[in-house]
Write an enzyme that holds these catalytic residues in place. Structure first.
Site, PDB file in Angstrom:
ATOM      1  CG  LEU A  90      -1.894  -1.172   1.298  1.00 54.89           C
ATOM      2  CD1 LEU A  90      -2.500  -1.298   2.690  1.00 54.89           C
ATOM      3  CD2 LEU A  90      -2.996  -1.010   0.247  1.00 54.89           C
ATOM      4  CG  HIS A 106       4.253 -11.557   7.555  1.00 53.33           C
ATOM      5  ND1 HIS A 106       4.337 -11.339   6.194  1.00 53.33           N
ATOM      6  CD2 HIS A 106       5.405 -12.166   7.907  1.00 53.33           C
ATOM      7  CE1 HIS A 106       5.501 -11.790   5.756  1.00 53.33           C
ATOM      8  NE2 HIS A 106       6.167 -12.302   6.778  1.00 53.33           N
TER       9      HIS A 106
HETATM   10  C1  GRF Z   1      -2.076 -15.733   4.901  1.00 59.74           C
HETATM   11  O1  GRF Z   1      -1.066 -16.622   5.275  1.00 59.74           O
HETATM   12  C2  GRF Z   1      -1.588 -14.322   4.956  1.00 59.74           C
HETATM   13  O2  GRF Z   1      -0.782 -14.022   6.046  1.00 59.74           O
HETATM   14  C3  GRF Z   1      -0.779 -14.297   3.690  1.00 59.74           C
HETATM   15  O3  GRF Z   1      -1.653 -14.876   2.759  1.00 59.74           O
HETATM   16  C4  GRF Z   1      -2.418 -15.872   3.425  1.00 59.74           C
HETATM   17  C5  GRF Z   1      -3.866 -15.629   3.122  1.00 59.74           C
HETATM   18  O4  GRF Z   1      -4.597 -16.799   3.285  1.00 59.74           O
HETATM   19  N1  GRF Z   1      -0.252 -13.024   3.370  1.00 59.74           N
HETATM   20  P1  GRF Z   1      -6.142 -16.887   2.896  1.00 59.74           P
HETATM   21  O5  GRF Z   1      -6.290 -16.350   1.490  1.00 59.74           O
HETATM   22  O6  GRF Z   1      -6.895 -16.041   3.901  1.00 59.74           O
HETATM   23  O7  GRF Z   1      -6.493 -18.332   3.027  1.00 59.74           O
END
Ligand code: GRF
Length: 197
Positions: A90, A106
């Protein structure tokens, strides 16, 4: 007290987003919109839950894209913006304007393994544990003030997909817990730090 207005940003399958949808009544949140950058499964989840979906694809000009997102967010006037697997950085102006109101989840124990390939990087580094971090978003890549973390052991010879799935189980719980704490005023952002009441 009225429910908190929450906007979710997601560009993946949206399983984290789904956890927020499922628990929104208990969390006293009203998810007023989902913002994505393309047609993704998260969008289908939103439509099923009756949550308006806005797709703002990244065109060639990143500044234009950012200002479209800022306009969208101003219109939604959210108390909290949750980046749950939104795979784009962003803009600085956006992050500054909404500082303290944007959190990100994360899949690693920050500051270890920032960036888009956190799970792969943890395995490649031979780490024995990784985990999940929820943090306030600042202008850097996964550098904002850490709110909460939970660790996950890395099994020997585990694939990136399998490890990521196990991390996501923990991420969902942690994200829900952090959103609850923010909505209840137990965690806030002060001078670039996460402060617990
Ligand atoms: C999560 O591990 C998030 O931290 C990462 O992408 C994944 C998203 O998972 N950046 P979902 O699409 O909610 O299953």
């Amino acid at each position: 007290m009225p429910n908190s207005r929450v906007v979710v940003l997601a560009s993946g399958t949206g399983s984290l987003f789904q956890a927020l949808i499922d628990l929104s009544p208990q969390l006293n949140i009203n998810i007023v919109g989902l913002l994505t950058d393309s047609e993704v499964q998260a969008g289908e989840r939103a439509r099923e839950a009756g949550i308006p979906v806005t797709v703002i694809p990244m065109a060639t000009d990143r500044d234009v894209w950012n200002s479209e997102i800022v306009a969208y967010l101003r219109e939604q006037n959210p108390d909290l913006i949750v980046s749950a697997g939104f795979m784009k950085i962003l803009g600085k102006d956006l992050v500054t304007e909404f500082a303290g109101r944007i959190i990100n989840t994360h899949p690693a124990l920050l500051p270890n393994f920032p960036g888009a390939h956190a799970v792969r990087d943890a395995i490649a580094a031979g780490a024995t544990e990784t985990g999940s971090t929820v943090h306030f978003v600042d202008a850097g890549v996964d550098t904002g003030a850490i709110i909460a973390q939970r660790s996950v052991p890395i099994h020997q010879n585990e694939s990136e997909i399998d490890l990521h799935e196990r991390i996501k189980v923990v991420e969902r719980e942690l994200l829900v817990e952090v959103v609850r704490n923010i909505v209840q005023g137990k965690v806030r952002y002060e001078n670039g730090e996460a402060v617990t009441a």
